[in-house]
Motif scaffolding. Structure first.
Motif, mmCIF file in Angstrom:
data_model
loop_
_atom_site.group_PDB
_atom_site.id
_atom_site.type_symbol
_atom_site.label_atom_id
_atom_site.label_comp_id
_atom_site.label_asym_id
_atom_site.label_seq_id
_atom_site.Cartn_x
_atom_site.Cartn_y
_atom_site.Cartn_z
ATOM 1 N N MET A 89 -100.268 47.334 146.864
ATOM 2 C CA MET A 89 -101.115 47.859 147.936
ATOM 3 C C MET A 89 -102.331 48.583 147.366
ATOM 4 S SD MET A 89 -98.044 49.541 150.223
ATOM 5 C CE MET A 89 -97.478 50.499 148.805
ATOM 6 N N GLU A 90 -103.315 48.771 148.224
ATOM 7 C CA GLU A 90 -104.463 49.572 147.817
ATOM 8 C C GLU A 90 -104.015 51.003 147.515
ATOM 9 O OE1 GLU A 90 -107.314 51.183 150.668
ATOM 10 O OE2 GLU A 90 -106.175 50.232 152.281
ATOM 11 N N TYR A 91 -104.691 51.623 146.589
ATOM 12 C CA TYR A 91 -104.372 53.002 146.217
ATOM 13 C C TYR A 91 -105.176 53.950 147.101
ATOM 14 C CZ TYR A 91 -104.508 57.329 143.491
ATOM 15 O OH TYR A 91 -104.440 58.636 143.093
ATOM 16 N N VAL A 92 -104.484 54.821 147.802
ATOM 17 C CA VAL A 92 -105.126 55.820 148.650
ATOM 18 C C VAL A 92 -105.157 57.134 147.883
ATOM 19 C CG1 VAL A 92 -105.030 57.074 150.834
ATOM 20 C CG2 VAL A 92 -104.340 54.672 150.743
ATOM 21 N N ASP A 93 -106.354 57.552 147.501
ATOM 22 C CA ASP A 93 -106.522 58.757 146.688
ATOM 23 C C ASP A 93 -106.477 59.976 147.598
ATOM 24 O OD1 ASP A 93 -107.009 60.560 144.703
ATOM 25 O OD2 ASP A 93 -109.140 60.108 144.501
ATOM 26 N N GLY A 94 -105.293 60.524 147.756
ATOM 27 C CA GLY A 94 -105.135 61.686 148.621
ATOM 28 C C GLY A 94 -103.681 62.099 148.640
ATOM 29 N N MET A 95 -103.135 62.293 149.835
ATOM 30 C CA MET A 95 -101.735 62.695 149.960
ATOM 31 C C MET A 95 -101.208 62.239 151.315
ATOM 32 S SD MET A 95 -102.683 66.754 150.206
ATOM 33 C CE MET A 95 -101.064 67.283 149.689
ATOM 34 N N SER A 96 -99.895 62.222 151.437
ATOM 35 C CA SER A 96 -99.290 61.847 152.708
ATOM 36 C C SER A 96 -99.341 63.020 153.677
ATOM 37 C CB SER A 96 -97.841 61.406 152.502
ATOM 38 O OG SER A 96 -97.035 62.521 152.158
ATOM 39 N N LEU A 97 -99.174 62.714 154.962
ATOM 40 C CA LEU A 97 -99.141 63.769 155.971
ATOM 41 C C LEU A 97 -97.959 64.700 155.716
ATOM 42 C CD1 LEU A 97 -100.196 65.003 158.615
ATOM 43 C CD2 LEU A 97 -98.794 63.345 159.868
ATOM 44 N N VAL A 103 -92.356 53.923 144.131
ATOM 45 C CA VAL A 103 -93.786 53.638 144.200
ATOM 46 C C VAL A 103 -94.414 54.034 142.874
ATOM 47 C CG1 VAL A 103 -95.968 54.131 145.350
ATOM 48 C CG2 VAL A 103 -93.873 53.971 146.690
ATOM 49 N N GLU A 104 -95.095 53.095 142.249
ATOM 50 C CA GLU A 104 -95.780 53.337 140.989
ATOM 51 C C GLU A 104 -97.286 53.187 141.199
ATOM 52 O OE1 GLU A 104 -94.720 54.020 137.887
ATOM 53 O OE2 GLU A 104 -92.539 53.904 138.172
ATOM 54 N N ILE A 105 -98.049 54.146 140.671
ATOM 55 C CA ILE A 105 -99.499 54.012 140.628
ATOM 56 C C ILE A 105 -99.837 53.275 139.341
ATOM 57 C CG2 ILE A 105 -101.710 55.205 140.715
ATOM 58 C CD1 ILE A 105 -99.905 55.508 143.203
ATOM 59 N N CYS A 106 -100.540 52.142 139.471
ATOM 60 C CA CYS A 106 -100.829 51.291 138.316
ATOM 61 C C CYS A 106 -102.319 50.995 138.234
ATOM 62 C CB CYS A 106 -100.052 49.971 138.414
ATOM 63 S SG CYS A 106 -98.266 50.172 138.500
ATOM 64 N N LEU A 107 -102.742 50.563 137.051
ATOM 65 C CA LEU A 107 -104.124 50.161 136.827
ATOM 66 C C LEU A 107 -104.196 48.639 136.788
ATOM 67 C CD1 LEU A 107 -107.072 50.966 136.135
ATOM 68 C CD2 LEU A 107 -106.417 50.792 133.728
ATOM 69 N N ASP A 108 -105.038 48.070 137.640
ATOM 70 C CA ASP A 108 -105.270 46.628 137.652
ATOM 71 C C ASP A 108 -106.172 46.296 136.466
ATOM 72 O OD1 ASP A 108 -106.069 44.014 138.095
ATOM 73 O OD2 ASP A 108 -106.223 44.251 140.252
ATOM 74 N N SER A 109 -105.626 45.617 135.462
ATOM 75 C CA SER A 109 -106.386 45.362 134.235
ATOM 76 C C SER A 109 -107.525 44.378 134.451
ATOM 77 C CB SER A 109 -105.447 44.838 133.139
ATOM 78 O OG SER A 109 -104.807 43.640 133.555
ATOM 79 N N ARG A 110 -107.436 43.556 135.476
ATOM 80 C CA ARG A 110 -108.509 42.589 135.731
ATOM 81 C C ARG A 110 -109.693 43.227 136.432
ATOM 82 N NH1 ARG A 110 -105.255 37.314 138.096
ATOM 83 N NH2 ARG A 110 -103.850 36.984 136.302
ATOM 84 N N ARG A 133 -109.145 48.842 138.633
ATOM 85 C CA ARG A 133 -108.979 49.742 139.775
ATOM 86 C C ARG A 133 -107.509 50.113 139.897
ATOM 87 N NH1 ARG A 133 -109.337 45.810 145.160
ATOM 88 N NH2 ARG A 133 -107.680 44.367 144.529
ATOM 89 N N ARG A 134 -107.242 51.193 140.574
ATOM 90 C CA ARG A 134 -105.868 51.627 140.760
ATOM 91 C C ARG A 134 -105.249 50.942 141.975
ATOM 92 N NH1 ARG A 134 -105.004 58.001 139.291
ATOM 93 N NH2 ARG A 134 -105.948 57.952 137.219
ATOM 94 N N VAL A 135 -103.963 50.655 141.864
ATOM 95 C CA VAL A 135 -103.204 50.103 142.982
ATOM 96 C C VAL A 135 -101.873 50.847 143.046
ATOM 97 C CG1 VAL A 135 -104.257 47.821 142.796
ATOM 98 C CG2 VAL A 135 -102.123 48.305 141.569
ATOM 99 N N ALA A 136 -101.194 50.710 144.174
ATOM 100 C CA ALA A 136 -99.849 51.273 144.337
ATOM 101 C C ALA A 136 -98.874 50.113 144.482
ATOM 102 C CB ALA A 136 -99.788 52.178 145.558
ATOM 103 N N ILE A 137 -97.839 50.086 143.653
ATOM 104 C CA ILE A 137 -96.846 49.021 143.699
ATOM 105 C C ILE A 137 -95.522 49.606 144.176
ATOM 106 C CG2 ILE A 137 -95.569 47.283 142.401
ATOM 107 C CD1 ILE A 137 -97.880 46.993 140.548
ATOM 108 N N LYS A 138 -95.044 49.086 145.278
ATOM 109 C CA LYS A 138 -93.749 49.523 145.819
ATOM 110 C C LYS A 138 -92.692 48.487 145.459
ATOM 111 C CE LYS A 138 -91.564 51.539 149.869
ATOM 112 N NZ LYS A 138 -91.820 52.141 151.187
ATOM 113 N N ARG A 139 -91.620 48.933 144.794
ATOM 114 C CA ARG A 139 -90.523 48.048 144.428
ATOM 115 C C ARG A 139 -89.316 48.386 145.291
ATOM 116 N NH1 ARG A 139 -87.131 48.119 138.828
ATOM 117 N NH2 ARG A 139 -86.369 50.019 139.833
ATOM 118 N N MET A 140 -88.794 47.364 146.002
ATOM 119 C CA MET A 140 -87.713 47.582 146.955
ATOM 120 C C MET A 140 -86.527 46.699 146.610
ATOM 121 S SD MET A 140 -90.378 47.274 150.065
ATOM 122 C CE MET A 140 -91.227 46.102 149.006
#
Length: 392
Positions: free
Chosen positions: A98-106, A32-39, A42-49
């Motif tokens: 995916m949308e970036y959730v600014d926080g932490m996992s359970l 999972v990479e936190i990335c910046l949407d240049s357009r 905003r921040r997004v999360a990209i999961k590569r599987m």
């Protein structure tokens, strides 16, 4: 179907728009990479599987079917489900933006807080959100099949979201882990055995997560599916033995949902939620508590964590339509406002009544009006009695 793009081709097109900022997770099944949407800035999360395990052969048809299921499941739109912005794949990887959730996992939250567990209010907030998310998914024909603390995200406002819908089938099709689509320790026994599953498998996983969140122990965590299934057959320690104050309805809901027999569990997530949440705690207070703790745990300034907890707590509030703006900020707002309106009204009536009674000295009228108004602020019935006596 069109042939999949060459390995790396989709990644190249993605990286033209999304600039990597931080790696949040990396493991055997994806990163999972936190990335910046240049357009949109905003921040997004990209999961590569990866679409194939190095230790297993996955037929192209199976992977293609899993990709279709994962893409369909990712289209779910709900306040308690992480939104998917884009979904694409090439010959080697699938990419989930995916949308970036600014926080932490359970999972991170439980590891960081004292006691490694949630309060009743916090557990009620988490359970309420997950019940809503899963109920919506099931109504739309989607099972999660990989509910675990790492897939439950909590943002800085205390809002809880469930992520990775459809990823269980993709992981299974790609030949990862031998966990049959889920995570050992949270899967129902029928899922461990590779049998047909329904909503009751998600009920089991949800109950396992909530049991761990309250009791600070994952009862079925094991190295192999067989060991996990043995623990499920053995049963769990009664929650009341670990938490003497837990409501009876919540305990009964957990024990029923964690049964090794699907027919002994609730048939739906809403049925489980109704029983588990009955008298457990205050959902709103739980969200406020989660917000305060997330803000402290994710703060970059160590001094701010120690010096400003009261200030941060004062900023965490949520609008309640029934109480209004002031009532949401403080429980004393309504009686204070009531007393102020009563004091002004009775004071003004007293001033007018004294003038009608022939008292013309302004200072005297003002003193008496203020005194009666102050009495009305403290107790409206006192002001009413004084005003009635003056009128009589």
């Amino acid at each position: 179907a069109a042939a999949a793009p060459a390995p790396g081709a989709t990644a190249t097109s993605l990286l033209r728009r999304y600039r990597p900022l931080q790696t949040r997770a990396a493991g055997g099944f994806g990163s999972v990479e936190i990335c910046l949407d240049s357009r949109l800035q905003r921040r997004v999360a990209i999961k590569r599987m990866p679409l194939a395990s190095p230790d297993a052969f996955a037929p192209a048809e199976t992977v293609a079917q899993a990709l279709t299921e994962a893409r369909t499941a990712s289209l779910l739109q709900h306040p308690h489900i992480v939104s998917v912005i884009d979904f694409t794949y090439d010959a080697a990887y699938a990419y989930l933006v995916m949308e970036y959730v600014d926080g932490m996992s359970l999972e991170e939250f439980l590891a960081a807080v004292d006691g490694h567990s949630l309060t009743y209010d916090e557990a009620a907030a988490v359970a309420d959100a997950l019940v809503q998310a899963l109920s919506f998914a099931h109504e739309n024909g989607v099972l999660h099949l990989d509910i675990k603390p790492a897939n439950v995200l909590i943002d800085r406002n205390g809002h809880v979201k469930l992520t990775d819908f459809g990823m269980a089938s993709l992981a299974s099709a790609a030949g990862f882990g031998g966990a049959r689509g889920g995570t050992i320790g949270y899967m129902a026994p029928e899922q461990l055995r590779g049998e047909t599953v329904d909503e009751r498998a998600d009920v089991f996983s949800l109950a396992a997560v909530l049991y761990e969140s309250l009791c600070a122990t994952a009862p079925f965590r094991a190295a192999t599916p067989a060991d996990s299934e043995k623990r499920i057959e053995r049963g769990v320690v009664f929650p009341s033995d670990l938490l003497p104050g837990i409501p009876q309805a919540a305990e009964e809901a957990l024990l029923s949902a964690l049964s090794p027999l699907p027919e002994a569990r609730m048939a739906s997530v809403p049925a489980f939620g109704d029983r588990f949440l009955s008298g457990l705690g205050d959902v709103r207070e739980g969200r406020k508590s989660l917000a305060r703790l997330i803000a402290r745990l994710t703060s970059d300034d160590a001094d701010a964590e120690e010096d400003e907890p009261a200030e941060r707590a004062a900023r965490v509030w949520e609008l309640d339509p029934q109480k209004g703006y002031l009532g949401s900020r403080t429980d004393r707002a309504r009686p204070l406002l009531h007393g102020a309106v009563t004091a002004v009204s009775v004071g003004w009536a007293c001033w007018a009544l004294l003038g009608s009674g022939g008292v013309t000295e302004p200072a005297g009228r003002l003193v008496v009006a203020l005194a009666v108004g102050a009495a009305s602020f403290a107790a409206p019935q006192i002001g009413s009695a004084l005003l009635y006596c003056g009128l009589a």
